[in-house]
Design a protein around this motif. Structure first.
Motif, short mmCIF file in Angstrom:
data_model
loop_
_atom_site.label_atom_id
_atom_site.label_comp_id
_atom_site.label_asym_id
_atom_site.label_seq_id
_atom_site.Cartn_x
_atom_site.Cartn_y
_atom_site.Cartn_z
N LEU A 1 -15.33 -58.27 14.60
CA LEU A 1 -14.37 -58.38 13.51
C LEU A 1 -15.02 -57.97 12.19
O LEU A 1 -14.43 -57.24 11.38
CB LEU A 1 -13.83 -59.80 13.41
CG LEU A 1 -12.81 -60.06 12.30
CD1 LEU A 1 -11.56 -59.22 12.50
CD2 LEU A 1 -12.47 -61.54 12.24
N GLY A 2 -16.25 -58.41 11.97
CA GLY A 2 -16.98 -58.03 10.76
C GLY A 2 -17.23 -56.54 10.68
O GLY A 2 -17.10 -55.94 9.61
N LEU A 3 -17.57 -55.92 11.81
CA LEU A 3 -17.77 -54.48 11.82
C LEU A 3 -16.48 -53.74 11.50
O LEU A 3 -16.47 -52.79 10.71
CB LEU A 3 -18.31 -54.03 13.18
CG LEU A 3 -19.76 -54.44 13.48
CD1 LEU A 3 -20.09 -54.17 14.94
CD2 LEU A 3 -20.71 -53.70 12.58
N ALA A 4 -15.37 -54.15 12.10
CA ALA A 4 -14.08 -53.50 11.85
C ALA A 4 -13.65 -53.66 10.39
O ALA A 4 -13.21 -52.68 9.75
CB ALA A 4 -13.02 -54.05 12.79
N LEU A 5 -13.78 -54.87 9.86
CA LEU A 5 -13.43 -55.09 8.46
C LEU A 5 -14.36 -54.33 7.52
O LEU A 5 -13.92 -53.80 6.49
CB LEU A 5 -13.45 -56.58 8.13
CG LEU A 5 -12.30 -57.40 8.70
CD1 LEU A 5 -12.52 -58.88 8.43
CD2 LEU A 5 -10.97 -56.95 8.14
N GLY A 6 -15.63 -54.28 7.87
CA GLY A 6 -16.59 -53.54 7.06
C GLY A 6 -16.26 -52.06 6.99
O GLY A 6 -16.30 -51.45 5.91
N VAL A 7 -15.90 -51.46 8.11
CA VAL A 7 -15.53 -50.05 8.12
C VAL A 7 -14.28 -49.83 7.27
O VAL A 7 -14.20 -48.89 6.48
CB VAL A 7 -15.30 -49.55 9.57
CG1 VAL A 7 -14.62 -48.20 9.59
CG2 VAL A 7 -16.63 -49.48 10.30
N ALA A 8 -13.29 -50.71 7.40
CA ALA A 8 -12.05 -50.57 6.63
C ALA A 8 -12.30 -50.72 5.13
O ALA A 8 -11.85 -49.90 4.32
CB ALA A 8 -11.03 -51.60 7.10
N VAL A 9 -13.04 -51.76 4.74
CA VAL A 9 -13.29 -51.99 3.32
C VAL A 9 -14.16 -50.89 2.73
O VAL A 9 -13.87 -50.36 1.65
CB VAL A 9 -13.93 -53.38 3.10
CG1 VAL A 9 -14.45 -53.55 1.69
CG2 VAL A 9 -12.92 -54.47 3.43
N LEU A 10 -15.23 -50.53 3.43
CA LEU A 10 -16.12 -49.49 2.89
C LEU A 10 -15.44 -48.12 2.89
O LEU A 10 -15.73 -47.28 2.03
CB LEU A 10 -17.43 -49.48 3.65
CG LEU A 10 -18.28 -50.74 3.45
CD1 LEU A 10 -19.54 -50.68 4.30
CD2 LEU A 10 -18.62 -50.96 2.00
N GLY A 11 -14.54 -47.88 3.83
CA GLY A 11 -13.75 -46.64 3.79
C GLY A 11 -12.87 -46.60 2.55
O GLY A 11 -12.70 -45.55 1.92
N SER A 12 -12.30 -47.73 2.18
CA SER A 12 -11.49 -47.82 0.97
C SER A 12 -12.34 -47.61 -0.28
O SER A 12 -11.91 -46.95 -1.23
CB SER A 12 -10.78 -49.17 0.89
OG SER A 12 -9.89 -49.31 1.96
N ALA B 1 -21.38 -45.43 -3.74
CA ALA B 1 -20.60 -46.65 -3.96
C ALA B 1 -20.55 -47.50 -2.69
O ALA B 1 -20.67 -48.73 -2.75
CB ALA B 1 -19.18 -46.30 -4.41
N VAL B 2 -20.42 -46.86 -1.54
CA VAL B 2 -20.40 -47.58 -0.26
C VAL B 2 -21.71 -48.32 -0.06
O VAL B 2 -21.73 -49.50 0.32
CB VAL B 2 -20.13 -46.61 0.91
CG1 VAL B 2 -20.48 -47.23 2.24
CG2 VAL B 2 -18.68 -46.17 0.90
N PHE B 3 -22.83 -47.66 -0.32
CA PHE B 3 -24.12 -48.31 -0.11
C PHE B 3 -24.38 -49.42 -1.13
O PHE B 3 -24.98 -50.43 -0.79
CB PHE B 3 -25.26 -47.29 -0.10
CG PHE B 3 -25.30 -46.48 1.15
CD1 PHE B 3 -25.35 -47.09 2.40
CD2 PHE B 3 -25.27 -45.10 1.11
CE1 PHE B 3 -25.37 -46.36 3.56
CE2 PHE B 3 -25.30 -44.35 2.27
CZ PHE B 3 -25.36 -44.98 3.49
N VAL B 4 -23.92 -49.26 -2.35
CA VAL B 4 -24.09 -50.31 -3.35
C VAL B 4 -23.26 -51.54 -2.95
O VAL B 4 -23.76 -52.68 -2.99
CB VAL B 4 -23.70 -49.81 -4.76
CG1 VAL B 4 -23.56 -50.96 -5.74
CG2 VAL B 4 -24.72 -48.81 -5.26
#
Length: 148
Positions: A77-88, A118-121
């Motif tokens: 779940l954390g991986l999926a949310l992380g991809v979605a948020v960092l994609g945004s 920005a994604v890495f920050v």
């Protein structure tokens, strides 16, 4: 219940790798990413196999399977949310480029680097903040157990 020792250095490594990444500029080659990727990979490789065993050792023997499943579910779940948020985040910080001449750094490259930086920050801040919160919560728990 068994005592579980946390290894804070292994949990910090992915965030430390993310801290190294924004220093890469638009004109850099792919090799500039290698140090950050190596540090991130080492940290993730050290932490990932430990998570299910920590969950299983913290639960009673009759509940160890459920604890392992919950830990794996939370990780996915954390991986999926992380991809979605960092994609945004990437989409928000990368502007629509207009192009450039052959061999020059183009607006496309600059926009890409802005988005990735920005994604890495955000990733580094989230990882370091989560690690600090976990350290504080575990320290409070250890203090309560020792005083009892």
């Amino acid at each position: 219940m068994k005592s579980v020792q946390a290894r804070p250095h292994s949990a910090r490594s992915p965030s430390e790798g993310n801290v190294l990444m924004p220093a890469v500029g638009a004109g850099a080659s792919w090799t500039a990413l290698v140090p950050g990727l190596v540090v991130t990979g080492l940290g993730a490789g050290i932490a990932s196999p430990v998570l299910p065993s920590v969950a299983m050792s913290a639960a009673p023997a009759s509940q160890s399977g459920a604890a392992s499943a919950a830990a794996n579910c939370a990780r996915q779940l954390g991986l999926a949310l992380g991809v979605a948020v960092l994609g945004s985040v990437f989409h928000q910080f990368s502007a629509t480029p207009s192009g450039g001449a052959e061999g020059q750094v183009t607006d496309v490259q600059v926009a890409y680097v802005n988005g990735v930086s920005a994604v890495f920050v955000v990733g580094a801040g989230t990882g370091l903040g989560s690690g600090a919160l976990a350290f504080w919560l575990l320290k409070s728990q250890r203090s309560a157990v020792q005083s009892a």
